[in-house]
Design an enzyme around this catalytic site. Sequence first.
Site, PDB file in Angstrom:
ATOM      1  N   LYS A 141       0.828  -1.540  -0.008  1.00 36.26           N
ATOM      2  CA  LYS A 141      -0.142   0.041   0.037  1.00 36.26           C
ATOM      3  C   LYS A 141       0.999   1.335  -0.062  1.00 36.26           C
ATOM      4  O   LYS A 141       2.114   1.234   0.454  1.00 36.26           O
ATOM      5  CB  LYS A 141      -0.938  -0.067   1.119  1.00 36.26           C
ATOM      6  CG  LYS A 141      -2.025  -1.324   1.329  1.00 36.26           C
ATOM      7  CD  LYS A 141      -2.883  -1.150   2.292  1.00 36.26           C
ATOM      8  CE  LYS A 141      -4.058  -1.799   2.233  1.00 36.26           C
ATOM      9  NZ  LYS A 141      -5.061  -1.937   3.229  1.00 36.26           N
ATOM     10  N   ARG A 185       2.291  -6.861   8.482  1.00 31.97           N
ATOM     11  CA  ARG A 185       1.387  -5.841   9.241  1.00 31.97           C
ATOM     12  C   ARG A 185       2.027  -5.511  10.538  1.00 31.97           C
ATOM     13  O   ARG A 185       1.869  -4.309  10.860  1.00 31.97           O
ATOM     14  CB  ARG A 185       0.109  -6.296   9.075  1.00 31.97           C
ATOM     15  CG  ARG A 185      -0.622  -6.303   7.867  1.00 31.97           C
ATOM     16  CD  ARG A 185      -1.987  -7.065   7.601  1.00 31.97           C
ATOM     17  NE  ARG A 185      -2.625  -6.824   6.509  1.00 31.97           N
ATOM     18  CZ  ARG A 185      -3.872  -7.514   6.033  1.00 31.97           C
ATOM     19  NH1 ARG A 185      -4.239  -8.351   6.816  1.00 31.97           N
ATOM     20  NH2 ARG A 185      -4.263  -7.149   4.979  1.00 31.97           N
ATOM     21  N   ASN A 190      -2.017  -0.230   7.036  1.00 36.20           N
ATOM     22  CA  ASN A 190      -1.752  -1.630   7.380  1.00 36.20           C
ATOM     23  C   ASN A 190      -0.591  -2.174   6.521  1.00 36.20           C
ATOM     24  O   ASN A 190      -0.659  -3.362   6.692  1.00 36.20           O
ATOM     25  CB  ASN A 190      -2.573  -2.384   7.816  1.00 36.20           C
ATOM     26  CG  ASN A 190      -3.807  -2.956   6.578  1.00 36.20           C
ATOM     27  OD1 ASN A 190      -3.424  -2.060   5.445  1.00 36.20           O
ATOM     28  ND2 ASN A 190      -4.322  -3.669   6.646  1.00 36.20           N
ATOM     29  N   HIS A 195      -2.079  -5.459   1.415  1.00 36.27           N
ATOM     30  CA  HIS A 195      -3.472  -6.078   1.117  1.00 36.27           C
ATOM     31  C   HIS A 195      -3.294  -7.539   0.450  1.00 36.27           C
ATOM     32  O   HIS A 195      -2.305  -7.738  -0.097  1.00 36.27           O
ATOM     33  CB  HIS A 195      -4.133  -5.164   0.099  1.00 36.27           C
ATOM     34  CG  HIS A 195      -5.355  -5.847  -0.520  1.00 36.27           C
ATOM     35  ND1 HIS A 195      -6.557  -5.823  -0.094  1.00 36.27           N
ATOM     36  CD2 HIS A 195      -5.550  -6.479  -1.591  1.00 36.27           C
ATOM     37  CE1 HIS A 195      -7.431  -6.443  -0.636  1.00 36.27           C
ATOM     38  NE2 HIS A 195      -6.954  -6.996  -1.853  1.00 36.27           N
TER      39      HIS A 195
END
Length: 263
Positions: free
Chosen positions: A105, A205, A215, A218
């Site tokens: 992310k 994470r 976090n 994904h």
Amino acid sequence: MLSSKGLTVVDVYQGWCGPCKPVVSLFQKMRIEVGLDLLHFALAEADCLEVLEKYRGRCEPTFLFYAIEDEALSDEDECFSHEKEDGDDEDAVSSEKACTLAVIKPDAVVHGKTDEIITKIQEAGFDILTDEERATREAEMRLFYQHRAGEEAFEKLVHHMCSGPSHLLNLTRTEGTEDVVTAWQTLMGPCDPDVARREQPDSLRAQYGTEMPFNAVHGSRDSEDARRELALLFPSFKFSDQVPEAPLVESSVQPRLRVNALD
């Protein structure tokens, strides 16, 4: 992409105007409803492609439609074909093994953690079939997270995923008996980084996430979700159960859809 089975719709735009955002969202929604294997949507900038020169200088959105046919389509006014010899496609990637989507992310990318995370992914026994770093679009992420549209954090999640580039990975697995989706879920750890640090301190994470929705990574929830997400973010990827395409595809067709005042 033009050789994909079914119908391909190309939004032809110019850099000064950009693609028609409402139509992008509409076609992405239709693609999920009609079927990922039957309807494809692409963006093409006329300024960068000589074959689209005739569409430069237009002030309205222009859409081109392409479809697989048993024989080559032709048009006296305009016709250009893209042939595939022996069914080969240099840009397509395929796999006989089960695959899943992994996304590093924007929060992890902006902090320079991409290489570390990729190293840990490879050390855990995953093979990376495809990887791409790019910024995702809002319409794309709204469709991607449509199953969470009713949640309070939905808007914050979409905004975060569009806040900077993400690193998109198509993963498969060569080692161990655990399936690739479950194995990737295990490596990521619990969704909430605080919970991950308590329960799985070695997970990605726990190490790279801060708080929700930041976090770090994904992963697809199950094999069906993985197929949908991979088809959305890697449209040229060919799944092992897909039927080989027809040897020739397409012509540039002139039904042209003119839409006014959408942007």
